[in-house]
Design an enzyme around this catalytic site. Structure first.
Site, PDB file in Angstrom:
ATOM      1  N   ASP A 128      38.025  42.910  40.943  1.00  0.00           N
ATOM      2  CA  ASP A 128      36.721  43.050  40.318  1.00  0.00           C
ATOM      3  C   ASP A 128      35.750  43.537  41.399  1.00  0.00           C
ATOM      4  OD1 ASP A 128      34.621  42.506  38.316  1.00  0.00           O
ATOM      5  OD2 ASP A 128      34.087  40.846  39.654  1.00  0.00           O
ATOM      6  N   ARG A 129      34.595  44.061  41.011  1.00  0.00           N
ATOM      7  CA  ARG A 129      33.621  44.543  41.980  1.00  0.00           C
ATOM      8  C   ARG A 129      32.525  43.513  42.257  1.00  0.00           C
ATOM      9  NH1 ARG A 129      28.804  48.903  42.582  1.00  0.00           N
ATOM     10  NH2 ARG A 129      27.747  47.472  41.193  1.00  0.00           N
ATOM     11  N   ASP A 130      31.603  43.355  41.315  1.00  0.00           N
ATOM     12  CA  ASP A 130      30.399  42.546  41.525  1.00  0.00           C
ATOM     13  C   ASP A 130      30.737  41.076  41.718  1.00  0.00           C
ATOM     14  OD1 ASP A 130      28.569  44.777  41.127  1.00  0.00           O
ATOM     15  OD2 ASP A 130      29.209  44.686  39.034  1.00  0.00           O
ATOM     16  N   ASN A 188      33.763  45.652  34.605  1.00  0.00           N
ATOM     17  CA  ASN A 188      32.884  45.886  33.454  1.00  0.00           C
ATOM     18  C   ASN A 188      31.559  46.398  34.001  1.00  0.00           C
ATOM     19  OD1 ASN A 188      34.809  44.717  31.767  1.00  0.00           O
ATOM     20  ND2 ASN A 188      33.744  42.772  31.588  1.00  0.00           N
ATOM     21  N   GLN A 189      31.107  47.544  33.515  1.00  0.00           N
ATOM     22  CA  GLN A 189      29.830  48.108  33.976  1.00  0.00           C
ATOM     23  C   GLN A 189      29.059  48.668  32.780  1.00  0.00           C
ATOM     24  OE1 GLN A 189      28.535  47.743  36.921  1.00  0.00           O
ATOM     25  NE2 GLN A 189      30.347  46.876  37.913  1.00  0.00           N
ATOM     26  N   CYS A 197      34.991  49.813  32.567  1.00  0.00           N
ATOM     27  CA  CYS A 197      34.557  49.736  31.177  1.00  0.00           C
ATOM     28  C   CYS A 197      33.053  49.986  31.146  1.00  0.00           C
ATOM     29  CB  CYS A 197      34.869  48.369  30.572  1.00  0.00           C
ATOM     30  SG  CYS A 197      34.136  48.204  28.914  1.00  0.00           S
ATOM     31  N   HIS A 229      31.207  50.117  28.377  1.00  0.00           N
ATOM     32  CA  HIS A 229      30.679  49.697  27.075  1.00  0.00           C
ATOM     33  C   HIS A 229      29.881  48.400  27.137  1.00  0.00           C
ATOM     34  CE1 HIS A 229      34.592  51.859  26.304  1.00  0.00           C
ATOM     35  NE2 HIS A 229      33.681  52.682  25.804  1.00  0.00           N
ATOM     36  N   CYS A 269      38.586  47.517  26.159  1.00  0.00           N
ATOM     37  CA  CYS A 269      38.726  47.572  27.621  1.00  0.00           C
ATOM     38  C   CYS A 269      37.830  46.579  28.351  1.00  0.00           C
ATOM     39  CB  CYS A 269      38.496  48.995  28.142  1.00  0.00           C
ATOM     40  SG  CYS A 269      36.893  49.739  27.818  1.00  0.00           S
ATOM     41  N   ARG A 270      36.802  46.086  27.702  1.00  0.00           N
ATOM     42  CA  ARG A 270      35.867  45.170  28.367  1.00  0.00           C
ATOM     43  C   ARG A 270      36.530  43.809  28.596  1.00  0.00           C
ATOM     44  NH1 ARG A 270      30.620  44.705  29.475  1.00  0.00           N
ATOM     45  NH2 ARG A 270      29.584  42.709  29.189  1.00  0.00           N
ATOM     46  N   ASP A 310      35.789  36.889  40.284  1.00  0.00           N
ATOM     47  CA  ASP A 310      34.889  35.744  40.465  1.00  0.00           C
ATOM     48  C   ASP A 310      34.437  35.124  39.154  1.00  0.00           C
ATOM     49  OD1 ASP A 310      33.252  38.058  39.907  1.00  0.00           O
ATOM     50  OD2 ASP A 310      31.518  36.944  40.627  1.00  0.00           O
TER      51      ASP A 310
END
Length: 180
Positions: free
Chosen positions: A14-16, A56-57, A85, A87, A93-94, A120
């Site tokens: 994951d990123r954030d 998710n973005q 994602c 959306h 996909c989310r 996270d």
């Protein structure tokens, strides 16, 4: 490299809140990796493990950033590919839906039971990983600590395979022959 690590086909991150940032949306041009995140990504790659971003973005759908902004960022960090994602509404996909993981598995011929998801947020990252039988590593950074305490009820039936202090701890656990 241990025999077990030869069995790991890919790690999804994951990123954030996992590799950097605050857990909230930050445009890629302003996003900062955690101090040890680049080392973690590089360590996996040096051990022959593919590294994919899975994030998710929904702000993309609001015009606040583009898929390309994120793809370029992940490429600069050394990710093999990114799954994003864009959306805001419910879709396949989310996360916690496993659509991005399934797409990656199809494109890269992955057995998701031989993959690991690091994130996270329990009720997105861990549930998506659980849906496809991937190993689950929860980091305490970003929303991790509150996912493990305040919001644990939202994903109570899913247990992480490992709870890491941060992304580098997670990667060391993988590389050092965890009981996967």
């Amino acid at each position: 490299m241990t025999k077990q690590n030869l069995d790991i086909q890919a790690v999804f991150m994951d990123r954030d809140g996992t590799i950097g940032g605050t857990g909230h949306f930050i445009h890629p041009r302003d996003f900062k990796l955690y101090p040890n995140a680049q080392e973690a990504i590089t360590l996996l790659k040096k051990n022959g493990i593919k590294v994919f971003a899975v994030t998710n973005q929904y702000r993309i759908s609001r015009g606040e950033a583009t898929v390309q902004d994120f793809e370029e960022q992940f490429s600069e960090y050394g990710f093999d590919q990114s799954y994003i994602c864009p959306h805001e509404q419910e879709c396949g996909c989310r996360k916690p839906k496993p659509g991005m993981l399934l797409e990656a598995a199809e494109q890269h011929h992955l057995d998701l039971s031989r993959c690991i998801v690091i994130g996270d947020v329990g009720d997105t990252d861990m549930l998506a990983a659980n849906a496809v039988g991937a190993k689950k590593i929860m980091v305490r950074t970003g929303w991790g600590e509150s996912s493990l305490t305040t919001y644990r009820n939202k994903w109570i039936e899913t247990e992480p395979d490992y709870i890491a202090e941060d992304i580098l701890d997670a990667v060391h656990w993988i590389i050092n022959g965890s009981n996967l």
